[in-house]
Design a protein around this motif. Structure first.
Motif, mmCIF file in Angstrom:
data_model
loop_
_atom_site.group_PDB
_atom_site.id
_atom_site.type_symbol
_atom_site.label_atom_id
_atom_site.label_comp_id
_atom_site.label_asym_id
_atom_site.label_seq_id
_atom_site.Cartn_x
_atom_site.Cartn_y
_atom_site.Cartn_z
ATOM 1 N N TYR A 125 0.784 -1.237 -0.103
ATOM 2 C CA TYR A 125 -0.033 -0.180 0.075
ATOM 3 C C TYR A 125 0.734 1.202 -0.126
ATOM 4 O O TYR A 125 1.903 1.331 0.629
ATOM 5 C CB TYR A 125 -0.776 0.048 1.188
ATOM 6 C CG TYR A 125 -2.156 -0.903 1.205
ATOM 7 C CD1 TYR A 125 -3.235 -0.687 0.426
ATOM 8 C CD2 TYR A 125 -1.988 -2.256 2.050
ATOM 9 C CE1 TYR A 125 -4.332 -1.570 0.499
ATOM 10 C CE2 TYR A 125 -3.145 -3.072 1.700
ATOM 11 C CZ TYR A 125 -4.208 -2.476 1.080
ATOM 12 O OH TYR A 125 -5.434 -3.495 0.969
ATOM 13 N N THR A 126 0.184 2.237 -0.781
ATOM 14 C CA THR A 126 1.129 3.732 -0.744
ATOM 15 C C THR A 126 0.155 4.536 -0.212
ATOM 16 O O THR A 126 0.774 5.668 0.111
ATOM 17 C CB THR A 126 1.552 4.082 -2.254
ATOM 18 O OG1 THR A 126 0.266 3.926 -2.836
ATOM 19 C CG2 THR A 126 2.536 2.945 -2.817
ATOM 20 N N ALA A 127 -1.068 4.286 -0.008
ATOM 21 C CA ALA A 127 -2.100 5.352 0.667
ATOM 22 C C ALA A 127 -3.095 4.474 1.161
ATOM 23 O O ALA A 127 -3.316 3.234 0.729
ATOM 24 C CB ALA A 127 -2.490 6.427 -0.215
ATOM 25 N N PRO A 128 -4.017 4.748 2.289
ATOM 26 C CA PRO A 128 -3.691 6.048 3.033
ATOM 27 C C PRO A 128 -2.563 6.033 3.869
ATOM 28 O O PRO A 128 -1.846 4.954 3.949
ATOM 29 C CB PRO A 128 -4.839 6.234 3.945
ATOM 30 C CG PRO A 128 -5.269 4.619 3.908
ATOM 31 C CD PRO A 128 -4.962 4.052 2.713
ATOM 32 N N ALA A 129 -2.049 6.993 4.636
ATOM 33 C CA ALA A 129 -0.835 6.905 5.334
ATOM 34 C C ALA A 129 -0.876 5.659 6.527
ATOM 35 O O ALA A 129 0.201 5.228 6.885
ATOM 36 C CB ALA A 129 -0.765 8.084 6.163
ATOM 37 N N GLY B 109 3.073 1.182 3.191
ATOM 38 C CA GLY B 109 4.100 0.182 3.509
ATOM 39 C C GLY B 109 3.530 -1.497 3.831
ATOM 40 O O GLY B 109 4.262 -2.098 3.765
ATOM 41 N N ALA B 110 2.105 -1.366 4.171
ATOM 42 C CA ALA B 110 1.765 -2.690 4.428
ATOM 43 C C ALA B 110 1.364 -3.492 3.162
ATOM 44 O O ALA B 110 1.442 -3.023 2.061
ATOM 45 C CB ALA B 110 0.518 -2.281 5.227
ATOM 46 N N LEU B 111 1.589 -4.845 3.512
ATOM 47 C CA LEU B 111 1.385 -5.783 2.268
ATOM 48 C C LEU B 111 -0.059 -5.563 1.696
ATOM 49 O O LEU B 111 -0.793 -5.678 2.481
ATOM 50 C CB LEU B 111 2.031 -7.262 2.994
ATOM 51 C CG LEU B 111 1.995 -8.328 1.752
ATOM 52 C CD1 LEU B 111 3.176 -7.879 1.134
ATOM 53 C CD2 LEU B 111 1.968 -9.671 2.759
ATOM 54 N N LYS B 112 -0.083 -5.530 0.279
ATOM 55 C CA LYS B 112 -1.410 -5.525 -0.308
ATOM 56 C C LYS B 112 -1.710 -6.858 -1.133
ATOM 57 O O LYS B 112 -2.725 -7.389 -0.716
ATOM 58 C CB LYS B 112 -1.500 -4.593 -1.001
ATOM 59 C CG LYS B 112 -2.721 -4.012 -1.965
ATOM 60 C CD LYS B 112 -2.744 -2.774 -2.846
ATOM 61 C CE LYS B 112 -3.843 -2.840 -3.528
ATOM 62 N NZ LYS B 112 -3.964 -1.429 -4.382
ATOM 63 N N GLN B 113 -0.660 -7.168 -1.701
ATOM 64 C CA GLN B 113 -0.875 -8.629 -2.635
ATOM 65 C C GLN B 113 0.292 -9.255 -2.819
ATOM 66 O O GLN B 113 1.483 -8.289 -3.154
ATOM 67 C CB GLN B 113 -1.822 -8.093 -3.619
ATOM 68 C CG GLN B 113 -2.136 -9.506 -4.686
ATOM 69 C CD GLN B 113 -2.794 -10.521 -3.817
ATOM 70 O OE1 GLN B 113 -2.076 -11.344 -3.325
ATOM 71 N NE2 GLN B 113 -4.078 -10.640 -3.930
#
Length: 257
Positions: free
Chosen positions: A161-165, A169-173
């Motif tokens: 993830y690049t947004a929201p704040a 940095g959290a894992l998306k896929q």
């Protein structure tokens, strides 16, 4: 003698006591699992017979409920088969007099019982004959599979993830590209988390293993390939779907009859 055994196996009272005994047995199993999870955790990735040889036989006081569960389930299956068979044998000579609709309503519970029986059989094969392989993902790695099949990891991608704040940095896929190689054919497929691939009777899953000390650092997250071939799952799914259809049809029709 044979007729007495047949009638005993098809007795509804026997069915009640078998279900009661299975309930008590499962309650005992839940107790042992709660207080000794390390003993039963390998069951998630092992055949029952392999688990019992490697672990269960050395803790027979805590693992005997598993053996007893198989025994009770077998007798429940026998009881279900005999009950359904006796009911069909009674109804079959009446099929012409009753008419198709009335006969269908009367015989539906027996067909539901047969579906339940096949679901039990499917679960049994899933427990004793499933093939499972867990392999960490490595680029250009080739994984040998049964029947001359193999898998090669071509590439991998981790999306964050690049947004929201709050999620930055959290894992998306996660996704990887696989080359699926059979004895005569090969193909390229993309595998993503929660989007398995079904190929050659196997299901291929992508999972993320996060080390306990960190849930954020990418270096502490490992991609894992889970490859399964379950001979019982198709039987369970199909029979469960038929059972649901029969029940959804039977109860409204029963009120009209």
């Amino acid at each position: 003698m044979i007729k007495q055994i047949w009638n005993f196996c098809g007795d509804i009272k026997v069915n009640f006591w078998l279900i009661f005994a299975i309930s008590l047995n499962l309650a005992a199993g839940a107790y042992f699992i709660k207080f000794n999870p390390s003993l039963f955790k390998p069951l998630n990735h092992s055949l029952v017979q392999d688990w019992f040889i490697q672990y269960g036989q050395y803790h027979i006081g805590q693992s005997s409920w598993v053996v007893l569960l198989f025994i009770l389930a077998f007798f429940l299956g026998v009881n279900t088969f005999v009950c359904a068979a006796k009911r069909i044998a009674q109804l079959w000579p009446q099929r012409k007099q009753s008419g198709f609709r009335v006969f269908s309503v009367k015989i539906a519970p027996s067909l539901i019982h047969f579906c339940f029986l096949f679901i039990l059989v499917g679960h049994f094969f899933s427990l004793i004959a499933i093939y499972e392989q867990n392999v960490p993902v490595r680029l250009n790695q080739q994984i040998a599979l049964p029947e001359g099949n193999s898998i090669e990891v071509v590439s991998r991608e981790i999306e964050r993830y690049t947004a929201p704040a709050a999620f930055e940095g959290a894992l998306k896929q996660c996704s990887i590209v696989l080359e699926l190689q059979g004895p005569q054919t090969s193909e390229i497929r993309e595998l993503r988390v929660l989007h398995p691939i079904y190929w050659q009777g196997m299901s291929i899953h992508l999972d993320i293993i996060t080390k306990k000390h960190s849930q954020e650092n990418a270096a502490d997250q490992e991609l894992m390939l889970i490859i399964k071939k379950d001979p019982g799952v198709a039987v369970v799914i199909v029979c469960f779907a038929v059972l649901c259809l029969l029940m959804s049809w039977y109860f409204p029709q029963r009120k009209k009859t």
